[in-house]
Design an enzyme around this catalytic site. Sequence first.
Site, PDB file in Angstrom:
ATOM      1  N   GLU A 156      69.812 -81.250 -12.003  1.00 43.48           N
ATOM      2  CA  GLU A 156      68.722 -81.131 -11.025  1.00 43.48           C
ATOM      3  C   GLU A 156      67.795 -82.326 -11.173  1.00 43.48           C
ATOM      4  OE1 GLU A 156      67.060 -77.274 -11.888  1.00 43.48           O
ATOM      5  OE2 GLU A 156      68.730 -76.258 -10.897  1.00 43.48           O
ATOM      6  N   PRO A 157      67.199 -82.759 -10.058  1.00 43.96           N
ATOM      7  CA  PRO A 157      66.346 -83.956 -10.113  1.00 43.96           C
ATOM      8  C   PRO A 157      64.968 -83.640 -10.687  1.00 43.96           C
ATOM      9  CG  PRO A 157      66.507 -83.156  -7.854  1.00 43.96           C
ATOM     10  CD  PRO A 157      67.364 -82.259  -8.691  1.00 43.96           C
ATOM     11  N   ARG A 167      90.641-116.346 -27.731  1.00 43.54           N
ATOM     12  CA  ARG A 167      89.562-117.308 -27.471  1.00 43.54           C
ATOM     13  C   ARG A 167      89.316-118.197 -28.699  1.00 43.54           C
ATOM     14  NH1 ARG A 167      86.488-120.240 -23.996  1.00 43.54           N
ATOM     15  NH2 ARG A 167      84.327-120.402 -24.704  1.00 43.54           N
ATOM     16  N   GLN A 182      79.464-108.645 -26.046  1.00 46.34           N
ATOM     17  CA  GLN A 182      79.003-109.715 -26.933  1.00 46.34           C
ATOM     18  C   GLN A 182      80.174-110.544 -27.463  1.00 46.34           C
ATOM     19  OE1 GLN A 182      75.900-110.750 -27.564  1.00 46.34           O
ATOM     20  NE2 GLN A 182      76.899-112.417 -28.680  1.00 46.34           N
ATOM     21  N   GLY A 191      80.974-113.259 -25.304  1.00 51.99           N
ATOM     22  CA  GLY A 191      79.921-114.255 -25.100  1.00 51.99           C
ATOM     23  C   GLY A 191      79.460-114.246 -23.653  1.00 51.99           C
ATOM     24  N   GLY A 192      79.209-115.423 -23.107  1.00 52.03           N
ATOM     25  CA  GLY A 192      78.737-115.535 -21.721  1.00 52.03           C
ATOM     26  C   GLY A 192      79.760-114.990 -20.739  1.00 52.03           C
ATOM     27  N   GLU A 229      74.942 -84.487 -17.614  1.00 54.11           N
ATOM     28  CA  GLU A 229      75.175 -83.185 -18.244  1.00 54.11           C
ATOM     29  C   GLU A 229      75.992 -82.369 -17.252  1.00 54.11           C
ATOM     30  OE1 GLU A 229      74.539 -82.069 -21.158  1.00 54.11           O
ATOM     31  OE2 GLU A 229      74.267 -79.921 -21.102  1.00 54.11           O
TER      32      GLU A 229
END
Length: 368
Positions: free
Chosen positions: A130-131, A268, A336, A339-340, A363
């Site tokens: 519910e909001p 990489r 992470q 990286g970029g 929920e």
Amino acid sequence: MINFELDQEQQLIRDTVVSFARDEIRPHAREADEKGLIPSALIQKGWELGLVQSIIPEEFGGFGNGHSAISGAVVAEELAYGDLSIAMHLLAPRLVTVPVLEFGSDALKRSVLPRFCGDRFEPASAAVMEPRMDFDALTPTTSLKRDGDDYTLNGEKCLVPLGNEARQFLVIAGLSNGTGASHPQAVLIDRETPGLTIGDRERNMGLKALATTRLVFDGCKVPREQLLGGGDGAIARLANLWRVAQSAMAVGVARAAFDYARDYAKDRRAFGQVIAQKQAIAFMLADMAMEVDAMRLLTWEAAWKLDRNEDATREAHLAKRYAAEMALKITDNALQVLGGHGYIRDHLVELFLRNARSFAMLEGFAIA
Ligand SMILES: Cc1cc2nc3c(=O)[nH]c(=O)nc-3n(C[C@H](O)[C@H](O)[C@H](O)COP(=O)(O)OP(=O)(O)OC[C@H]3O[C@@H](n4cnc5c(N)ncnc54)[C@H](O)[C@@H]3O)c2cc1C
């Protein structure tokens, strides 16, 4: 006493879902997220795996023997490994079938379950959240009041998956007992019910391929046959099943991010070496692998208790909290590692991270 081995049937289901997630779901994940649309052919293929029909007993048109929280967790993890939005879409019909199987009267089972055993995907969903900032699934403000022989439903729900197309909704409402107090009650309502308004599609940070909407109930008449049984314990058990299903999906998303980052790190090169050989990256990957397994163990423990019909409230909460936190940490670390490159949309890790954020606030979103 403790056995982590899946039985033959569970292994078969897992193998089927693993291939489907790898070959069908994952290749569509990016485009579905960008377009906010899952191809209907993919949904139909997913339906044909029988993930919904296989938990419905033959007498109601299916080909199964009821559901198991462990089997559901295995399926949910593997589907979510492919993509979380698509997994939730495919499993949404279980938001109706599992509660009806567990707590529906024989008459309700006979009227509801056969429609989930046809050849075409049957969209259905649950309206739980519910909001409001103090929302709690066990004390909904959406209200159900006695009205002669039947009931009247009023209130508002948000983040209802497949709200745009579901033909039936399981709604959690507070059933007034006439003294001012109320207790949570599950009730089924049809999309065409007068007084039900379906809101516009919500614009979410993640889960962009999954259509969610608000629902407003304004004096909806509900025949009493549409109420589920099970007493006060029913909603608590359903909430625990939902928590376990979400935890399993969080494991799937976290594992997907870990696998992606590990493979990237092994490929990489920076400063003359693959980055997987830099301790800063290697330690991060080791922690991620460890946490994925820990998340799964907590999830399976809660599922195991649910399958034994024991109270799994503590275990389901621990699993859900841990899985929500770790899914976010692991997907962030995966980003992470890239990286970029992790920050741009060429790679799926930013999608995994946006989707993982949903576990901390959802929920009652998915039953497996
Ligand atoms: C929004 C954005 C804007 C940007 N704008 C610019 C810009 O204007 N100009 C520009 O030149 N660049 C820009 N960049 C690029 C940015 O400088 C690089 O992303 C950054 O230098 C990291 O390089 P990389 O992405 O190639 O990651 P990689 O070098 O591949 O690193 C990947 C991971 O390995 C780790 N790592 C790498 N080497 C080692 C090591 N020796 N030991 C331990 N860990 C290591 C990194 O910490 C990282 O976690 C931008 C990036 C982003 C995300």
